[in-house]
Motif scaffolding. Structure first.
Motif, PDB file in Angstrom:
ATOM      1  N   LEU A 299       0.818  -1.204   0.000  1.00 20.94           N
ATOM      2  CA  LEU A 299       0.000   0.000   0.000  1.00 20.94           C
ATOM      3  C   LEU A 299       0.857   1.262   0.000  1.00 20.94           C
ATOM      4  O   LEU A 299       1.548   1.557   0.986  1.00 20.94           O
ATOM      5  N   THR A 300       0.824   2.013  -1.096  1.00 25.52           N
ATOM      6  CA  THR A 300       1.506   3.300  -1.172  1.00 25.52           C
ATOM      7  C   THR A 300       0.586   4.289  -1.867  1.00 25.52           C
ATOM      8  O   THR A 300      -0.102   3.948  -2.821  1.00 25.52           O
ATOM      9  N   GLY A 301       0.570   5.534  -1.399  1.00 21.46           N
ATOM     10  CA  GLY A 301      -0.301   6.539  -1.983  1.00 21.46           C
ATOM     11  C   GLY A 301      -1.717   6.433  -1.475  1.00 21.46           C
ATOM     12  O   GLY A 301      -2.668   6.416  -2.254  1.00 21.46           O
ATOM     13  N   VAL A 302      -1.908   6.387  -0.152  1.00 13.65           N
ATOM     14  CA  VAL A 302      -3.239   6.178   0.429  1.00 13.65           C
ATOM     15  C   VAL A 302      -4.185   7.307   0.020  1.00 13.65           C
ATOM     16  O   VAL A 302      -3.791   8.457  -0.119  1.00 13.65           O
ATOM     17  N   ASP A 303      -5.442   6.961  -0.200  1.00 12.29           N
ATOM     18  CA  ASP A 303      -6.426   7.956  -0.626  1.00 12.29           C
ATOM     19  C   ASP A 303      -7.798   7.565  -0.082  1.00 12.29           C
ATOM     20  O   ASP A 303      -7.961   7.403   1.113  1.00 12.29           O
ATOM     21  N   ASN A 304      -8.780   7.371  -0.956  1.00 14.07           N
ATOM     22  CA  ASN A 304     -10.142   7.023  -0.501  1.00 14.07           C
ATOM     23  C   ASN A 304     -10.120   5.711   0.282  1.00 14.07           C
ATOM     24  O   ASN A 304      -9.333   4.805  -0.021  1.00 14.07           O
ATOM     25  N   ILE A 305     -11.018   5.605   1.267  1.00 10.41           N
ATOM     26  CA  ILE A 305     -11.095   4.413   2.102  1.00 10.41           C
ATOM     27  C   ILE A 305     -12.553   4.063   2.350  1.00 10.41           C
ATOM     28  O   ILE A 305     -13.408   4.939   2.492  1.00 10.41           O
ATOM     29  N   THR A 306     -12.856   2.769   2.346  1.00 10.83           N
ATOM     30  CA  THR A 306     -14.185   2.290   2.691  1.00 10.83           C
ATOM     31  C   THR A 306     -14.045   0.984   3.453  1.00 10.83           C
ATOM     32  O   THR A 306     -12.932   0.453   3.597  1.00 10.83           O
ATOM     33  N   GLY A 307     -15.150   0.446   3.960  1.00 10.13           N
ATOM     34  CA  GLY A 307     -15.091  -0.772   4.742  1.00 10.13           C
ATOM     35  C   GLY A 307     -16.228  -1.713   4.411  1.00 10.13           C
ATOM     36  O   GLY A 307     -17.158  -1.365   3.665  1.00 10.13           O
ATOM     37  N   THR A 308     -16.143  -2.932   4.955  1.00  6.52           N
ATOM     38  CA  THR A 308     -17.162  -3.951   4.725  1.00  6.52           C
ATOM     39  C   THR A 308     -17.664  -4.486   6.059  1.00  6.52           C
ATOM     40  O   THR A 308     -17.070  -4.237   7.113  1.00  6.52           O
ATOM     41  N   SER A 309     -18.729  -5.263   6.010  1.00  6.92           N
ATOM     42  CA  SER A 309     -19.296  -5.831   7.230  1.00  6.92           C
ATOM     43  C   SER A 309     -18.354  -6.835   7.879  1.00  6.92           C
ATOM     44  O   SER A 309     -18.485  -7.125   9.070  1.00  6.92           O
ATOM     45  N   SER A 310     -17.398  -7.374   7.115  1.00  8.47           N
ATOM     46  CA  SER A 310     -16.426  -8.314   7.672  1.00  8.47           C
ATOM     47  C   SER A 310     -15.355  -7.608   8.495  1.00  8.47           C
ATOM     48  O   SER A 310     -14.569  -8.250   9.180  1.00  8.47           O
ATOM     49  N   GLY A 311     -15.322  -6.276   8.432  1.00 10.67           N
ATOM     50  CA  GLY A 311     -14.287  -5.523   9.137  1.00 10.67           C
ATOM     51  C   GLY A 311     -13.095  -5.185   8.276  1.00 10.67           C
ATOM     52  O   GLY A 311     -12.168  -4.519   8.742  1.00 10.67           O
ATOM     53  N   ASP A 312     -13.083  -5.623   7.017  1.00  9.42           N
ATOM     54  CA  ASP A 312     -11.988  -5.271   6.110  1.00  9.42           C
ATOM     55  C   ASP A 312     -12.076  -3.807   5.717  1.00  9.42           C
ATOM     56  O   ASP A 312     -13.170  -3.277   5.480  1.00  9.42           O
ATOM     57  N   LEU A 313     -10.933  -3.147   5.620  1.00 18.74           N
ATOM     58  CA  LEU A 313     -10.836  -1.810   5.067  1.00 18.74           C
ATOM     59  C   LEU A 313     -10.258  -1.915   3.660  1.00 18.74           C
ATOM     60  O   LEU A 313      -9.294  -2.649   3.433  1.00 18.74           O
ATOM     61  N   PHE A 314     -10.846  -1.190   2.707  1.00 24.80           N
ATOM     62  CA  PHE A 314     -10.338  -1.148   1.343  1.00 24.80           C
ATOM     63  C   PHE A 314      -9.820   0.269   1.085  1.00 24.80           C
ATOM     64  O   PHE A 314     -10.567   1.243   1.237  1.00 24.80           O
ATOM     65  N   VAL A 315      -8.528   0.375   0.727  1.00 24.01           N
ATOM     66  CA  VAL A 315      -7.881   1.670   0.550  1.00 24.01           C
ATOM     67  C   VAL A 315      -7.421   1.799  -0.895  1.00 24.01           C
ATOM     68  O   VAL A 315      -6.676   0.955  -1.402  1.00 24.01           O
ATOM     69  N   ALA A 316      -7.870   2.859  -1.565  1.00 25.47           N
ATOM     70  CA  ALA A 316      -7.485   3.116  -2.957  1.00 25.47           C
ATOM     71  C   ALA A 316      -6.193   3.923  -2.994  1.00 25.47           C
ATOM     72  O   ALA A 316      -5.946   4.762  -2.128  1.00 25.47           O
ATOM     73  N   GLU A 317      -5.389   3.666  -4.031  1.00 27.82           N
ATOM     74  CA  GLU A 317      -4.118   4.358  -4.168  1.00 27.82           C
ATOM     75  C   GLU A 317      -4.201   5.537  -5.134  1.00 27.82           C
ATOM     76  O   GLU A 317      -4.777   5.435  -6.217  1.00 27.82           O
ATOM     77  N   ASP A 318      -3.601   6.649  -4.726  1.00 23.09           N
ATOM     78  CA  ASP A 318      -3.317   7.774  -5.608  1.00 23.09           C
ATOM     79  C   ASP A 318      -1.812   7.761  -5.793  1.00 23.09           C
ATOM     80  O   ASP A 318      -1.060   8.284  -4.970  1.00 23.09           O
ATOM     81  N   GLY A 319      -1.361   7.113  -6.849  1.00 26.43           N
ATOM     82  CA  GLY A 319       0.065   6.847  -6.997  1.00 26.43           C
ATOM     83  C   GLY A 319       0.297   5.371  -6.790  1.00 26.43           C
ATOM     84  O   GLY A 319      -0.538   4.540  -7.120  1.00 26.43           O
ATOM     85  N   GLY A 320       1.434   5.026  -6.216  1.00 26.86           N
ATOM     86  CA  GLY A 320       1.744   3.613  -6.038  1.00 26.86           C
ATOM     87  C   GLY A 320       1.696   2.914  -7.379  1.00 26.86           C
ATOM     88  O   GLY A 320       2.169   3.429  -8.391  1.00 26.86           O
ATOM     89  N   ASN A 321       1.107   1.739  -7.418  1.00 23.21           N
ATOM     90  CA  ASN A 321       0.978   1.024  -8.692  1.00 23.21           C
ATOM     91  C   ASN A 321      -0.480   0.747  -9.030  1.00 23.21           C
ATOM     92  O   ASN A 321      -0.837  -0.308  -9.533  1.00 23.21           O
TER      93      ASN A 321
END
Length: 385
Positions: A299-321
């Motif tokens: 994970l590099t270039g952290v940006d938008n973030i959301t979550g799920t009922s399982s407790g997972d966080l999904f983080v989109a990259e601005d940059g990175g790959n």
């Protein structure tokens, strides 16, 4: 999600890392993930849309900037950014901001119960550089202007009611918003190198026309306790809101924000961190810090973030790959998907359909590297419940 205390990170190969630390649920240490996998397994070869996905997942293109959305007469906006999903009877709606200045605004796509597109339309116009935002418990979309002295606009995902400017929520370089129905407040990030983290306390919950803007007050450490202080002049002029309260904590480029289970997470792009506020005891800490993994985590270039009922966080990259990465409740950080051939873009607007089976997001500038080249996608597959 259970409370986690971030201590250190160890790379485990193949695009995943495990974070070891004391866990609130009673385990001594986080259990290591299988090498090279993460919760969804390794990424496969690029599909027809250039997206690398785990086994069992598929992608499709929903909309392209400057082109009519399939099955409609509506032309999709440029530079798609923050987004959210809303239940609509047996179907759902995905809303998406437009990060261009001037014009900006936001649009929506409506889906049937089978996922077929049934309509697309504009829900906000004539604003400036609408970047991220947030969903309210009363099913409106807060669209935030990422400009100096920017506003928050409350919009109707169905496109029936006119959008309303919510000046009481403060004028600053807004990024994202996250509603907390327990404390009846809305958290707000600020995209400045010395930005602040705010909350808006409405006079009446469900009505954002009046209330009190507050800013987080804390020390300079990466963990500790915090309090809230009123911002004397939310209008931000002549003194910027971030400079009005002595002791307010500075954050380097506030980005995405997500609330769940008495916790709020937000990202800061300047130092590539994910912060975690534990709202039951008013403490803060790091959920992810790229500097502690020596460049070995995906994970590099952290940006938008959301979550799920399982407790997972999904983080989109601005940059990175050009990846969306997942951070699990067991502190595993792994790549969930990667877009090939779009290095001049960024991933924006991750949001799950109400049933949790479909993930929507955009490549803001697509293959062209231009705001007119944005592409909005849907990924379907066996997401964790």
């Amino acid at each position: 999600m259970e409370r986690r205390t971030f201590l250190r990170a160890t790379a485990i190969g193949g695009g995943a890392a495990v974070f070891g630390g004391t866990l609130w649920r009673g385990a001594a240490y986080a259990a290591p993930a299988q090498p090279g996998t993460g919760p969804y397994g390794a990424l496969g070869s690029p599909d027809a849309n250039g997206i690398r996905l785990p086994s069992g997942f598929t992608s499709r293109v929903i909309a392209r900037s400057g082109q009519t959305v399939s099955g409609t007469s509506y032309t999709w906006h440029n530079a798609p950014d923050g987004g959210a999903c809303y239940a609509d009877g047996s179907g759902w709606i995905y809303v998406s901001n437009s990060e261009i200045n001037p014009s900006g605004g936001a649009s929506a796509v409506k889906f049937s119960a089978t996922g077929a597109i049934t309509a697309a339309y504009r829900i906000l116009s004539s604003t400036r550089q609408n970047c991220a935002g947030g969903k309210t418990p009363w099913n409106t979309w807060l669209s935030c202007e990422e400009v100096s002295l920017g506003y928050v606009y409350e919009t109707d995902p169905w496109g029936t009611d006119a959008a309303v400017r919510r000046a009481a929520m403060g004028r600053f370089k807004h990024e994202a918003a996250a509603a907390d129905p327990v404390r009846k407040v809305v958290y707000l990030t600020e995209d400045e190198t010395n930005g602040r983290f705010y909350r808006f306390v409405p006079t009446t919950w469900g009505d954002l026309s009046a209330g009190t803007l507050q800013v987080m007050v804390a020390g300079s450490a990466t963990s500790g306790s915090f309090t809230w202080a009123n911002v004397p002049d939310p209008d931000g002029s002549p003194t910027a809101t971030r400079s009005q309260v002595s002791g307010s904590k500075s954050f380097n480029g506030g980005e995405g924000c997500h609330y769940a289970n008495d916790t709020v997470w937000f990202t800061t792009k300047g130092d590539n961190r994910v912060w975690q506020l534990n709202l039951t005891n008013n403490t803060y800490e790091l959920a992810y810090d790229d500097s502690l993994v020596n460049g070995t985590a995906p994970l590099t270039g952290v940006d938008n973030i959301t979550g799920t009922s399982s407790g997972d966080l999904f983080v989109a990259e601005d940059g990175g790959n050009m990846e969306i990465c997942v951070i699990t409740p067991d502190d595993v950080v792994a790549s969930f998907l990667r877009i090939d051939g779009q290095s001049g873009s960024e991933i924006t607007g991750p949001a799950f359909s109400p049933d949790g089976r479909r993930l929507y997001f955009s490549s803001q500038r697509g293959t062209s590297g231009s705001s007119s080249g944005g592409i909005t996608y849907e990924v379907t597959g066996p997401f964790r419940a």
